[in-house]
Design a protein around this motif. Structure first.
Motif: not given
Length: 151
Positions: A60, A65-70, A72-73, A114-115
C-alpha cells in the motif's frame, strides 16, 4: 492469515531477483517460475520473513490501488506459492525481524498495482532434474562430484 509468516522452501527452492523479476526454481520438480512487478516485491518480502499483514501494508505504501485489490492479490499469490510448494508456513518469524522502511513515497512516485501473476514453466524439467547438483551431499558441496563414483 493476516499475521501468518512464510519462508521459502529451501533447499529445494533456489531463487534470485534480477532487474525486478523473481526467478524461482524448484529443484525437485524441475519447474521454474517468474514473478514480476508487485509479485517480485511480495516474493522478496516473504523471503525476509514479513507477515502477510505487513506485506499488504508495505505494498500500500509502494503502489497505487485499493487495499482490497492488494489484499486479494497477495492472498491469492501466497495460496498459489504454497500449492506449488515454493513457500511453507513459518511460526518462527523472530528469526526474520520485519524491518520498517520509513522512506516517504509520494503518490506520483508510486506505481499502479497490478495483480501478481506466477508464471510457471516446465520446458527445462529434464535438464534441471539431470543437473548433478541433485546428487551432491552437503559435505562435498557443488561442484564437486559425489565420492561414490567408480573409476
Amino acid at each position: 492469515m493476516d499475521q501468518q509468516h512464510y519462508k521459502i522452501n529451501a533447499p529445494q527452492i533456489v531463487h534470485e531477483v534480477i532487474d525486478g523479476e523473481a526467478i524461482i526454481i524448484n529443484l525437485e520438480s524441475g519447474n521454474y517460475y517468474s514473478l514480476q512487478h508487485s509479485g517480485s516485491t511480495i516474493w522478496h518480502l516473504i523471503g525476509q520473513g514479513w507477515s502477510t499483514r505487513r506485506i499488504i501494508t508495505e505494498l500500500s505504501r509502494l503502489y497505487r490501488g485499493t487495499s482490497e485489490d492488494m489484499e486479494q492479490g497477495i492472498t491469492e499469490l501466497i495460496e498459489e506459492l504454497q500449492q506449488e510448494n515454493l513457500i511453507i508456513p513459518c511460526d518462527d518469524h523472530a528469526v526474520y525481524p520485519e524491518q520498517r522502511n520509513n522512506e516517504i513515497i509520494s503518490d506520483s512516485e508510486k506505481k499502479d498495482f497490478t495483480k501478481p501473476v506466477l508464471e510457471s514453466f516446465s520446458d527445462m524439467q529434464d535438464i534441471l532434474l539431470l543437473d548433478p547438483i541433485h546428487e551432491v551431499d552437503d559435505s562435498s558441496g557443488w561442484p564437486n562430484p559425489p565420492n561414490d563414483s567408480a573409476e
